[in-house]
Write a protein that holds these residues in place. Structure first.
Motif: not given
Length: 510
Positions: A288, A290, A312
């Motif tokens: 993932r 984020m 990030e």
């Protein structure tokens, strides 16, 4: 002459015996009819309705309740007739899109118009309670929180119901209302009736359940402690319900709901990395991305904020339950306790005792993981099952649970591990007291949560004093019905016997 006297005596006795038997049968029939009419009054056809919107951190749900109109402030049981989940995130996420709130609420409000008869719309109260998500927004920006509530108020006021306002409830209220709901639905506030008494026994009331509530942004624990001496008055509430006094411990741990706990863990773990986190709380093969700014947006993660060279982060799952638990444990500060007994972060917590109902995310997460068995799985068994689940490859899990949204599915390993860690290490349940935790979603078709208790409190549906008891306890009613029925049967049999063998009674008299 003698025969004539004897004949008259026999006729006199026969008439009197039949009169007594006839009178007894009439009395028995009247008693049966009276018992049936008093005990089995026809249920009132008219009912009242109430609506409560639960504006949580991750979602909003609308609940419709009903109760017999003639039983308000008495013994009528409130029941849930509808639950409508609003599509989309919680209302706190609408800060930048206030104009969409009308559409956001429309489907469930329109559903309420269909479920509740039109003639009763104007007399149906509507309440909206916002919980931890809005409490966090108010901490960050009080003006925006007030603006959202104003727009929500304007939107709901357009519907033909009796809107009573929207407000942010405190964590203490959330815990207390959840406790009231749990014990109301389980019938723990009322007393048991004795077999032949017309009123309930005067002994102690039934022992209440504790309440364990878990949301996205906060978690609450509420129960009546064994030791009535409270070391932290701020965590104590006093209730008088059905003629009984209750001293209740309750505390709401803001930032320790499952979603905010995950953000805290990520903010903690990312500090010593180059932007890539090897996370044991996600399945092997899961990844993932984020934005770092989103991670620090919550007031719950501010304490971990530091200057980093990247914007990030990348989360890569490794799927290890034991390592995940160790990472979660670092969120609970147990290094100090100013009281005789604490939960974590120096918060007073009396030793847990008695049965507990665990609901909301406690139930939904554990139900998905198949850990809500009535067999009362031990913590060791649950740990073994969690180890097996967290180690499952992400690709395999996606195939097996293809109907579950990726965002939810990816976090069940963390959520399940967090729940076990919170209950065992945060609230200090043991292998012995663990069996007292009952994961519950509904009781008598009514969802367990704070909303019902909130409405009961605002409508004064639970009286402070004990309401009038029912005409007869069920056991007493059954006994009297059987008793008078036997009398009637005996009388009928005696009448039949007297009619066919009158000489038996005459000989005794003579």
């Amino acid at each position: 002459m003698e025969d004539r006297r004897e004949s008259e005596l026999k006729r006199f006795c026969s008439r009197n015996i039949l009169s007594i038997l006839g009178f007894s049968s009439i009395i028995a029939v009247i008693a049966l009819l009276a018992l049936g009419l008093v005990q089995n009054k026809p249920l009132p056809e008219n009912v009242k309705f109430g609506i409560v919107l639960d504006a949580g951190s991750s979602h909003t749900s609308l609940y419709i309740y009903q109760w017999p109109a003639e039983k308000e402030n008495d013994t009528g049981m409130v029941s849930q007739v509808e639950e409508c989940k609003v599509q989309g995130p919680g209302i706190a996420n609408h800060v930048q899109k206030l104009s969409e709130i009308d559409v956001y609420l429309a489907a469930c409000m329109e559903r309420a118009k269909v479920v509740i008869p039109a003639p009763q719309h104007t007399e149906t109260p509507v309440y909206l309670g916002a919980t931890a998500g809005m409490r966090l927004l108010r901490m960050k920006n009080g003006y925006l929180a007030s603006k959202i509530l104003a727009v929500v108020t304007s939107s709901i006021s357009n519907y033909p119901f009796d809107f009573q306002g929207a407000r942010i409830i405190t964590g203490q209220e959330e815990g207390a209302y959840g406790w009231i709901t749990t014990n109301y639905l389980l019938g723990r506030f009322t007393q048991k009736s004795s077999w032949f008494n017309l009123k309930p026994t005067g002994g102690e009331p039934q022992e209440t359940y504790g309440a364990l509530d878990l949301g996205g942004a906060s978690t609450q624990i509420t129960f009546v402690p064994k030791d009535k001496t409270m070391e932290s008055p701020d965590d104590t509430l006093h209730f008088r319900l059905y003629g009984r006094n209750y001293s209740v411990y309750t505390h709401s741990f803001l930032c320790y709901g499952k979603d905010q706990a995950l953000l805290q863990k990520l903010a903690k773990d990312v500090r010593n990395t180059d932007g890539t986190i090897s996370d044991p709380c996600f399945h092997p093969g899961y990844q993932r991305k984020m934005v770092l700014a989103d991670l620090y947006e919550s007031p719950c993660t501010r304490k971990f904020e530091t200057f980093l060279q990247f914007d990030e982060i990348i989360i890569q799952g490794t799927g290890n339950y034991q390592q995940c638990q160790q990472s979660i444990l670092q969120l609970f500060n147990t290094s100090y306790c100013p009281y005789s007994h604490c939960a974590f972060d120096g918060i007073f917590l009396p030793p847990v005792q008695g049965d507990f109902g665990a609901f909301s995310a406690f139930y939904y997460v554990m139900e998905f993981l198949n850990l809500t068995s009535k067999e009362h799985l031990s913590p060791k068994k649950m740990t073994d099952m969690m180890e097996e689940f967290c180690s499952q490859p992400w690709e395999k899990l996606q195939v097996y649970f293809s109907d579950v949204k990726e965002n939810y599915l990816s976090e069940y390993c963390f959520s399940g591990t967090y729940i076990l860690t919170l209950l065992l290490n945060g609230y200090h349940f043991t292998a012995e007291t663990w069996k007292n935790i009952h994961f519950m979603g509904k009781v008598r078709s009514t969802s367990v949560g704070w909303t019902l208790g909130y409405m009961l409190n605002l409508t004064n549906m639970i009286p402070a004093e004990e309401p009038p008891s029912a005409p007869l306890p069920h056991s007493t009613y059954v006994f009297l019905m059987v008793f008078f029925s036997l009398i009637l049967v005996i009388v009928v049999l005696l009448c039949i016997f007297a009619f066919h063998k009158p000489s038996f009674f005459w000989e005794d008299v003579v």
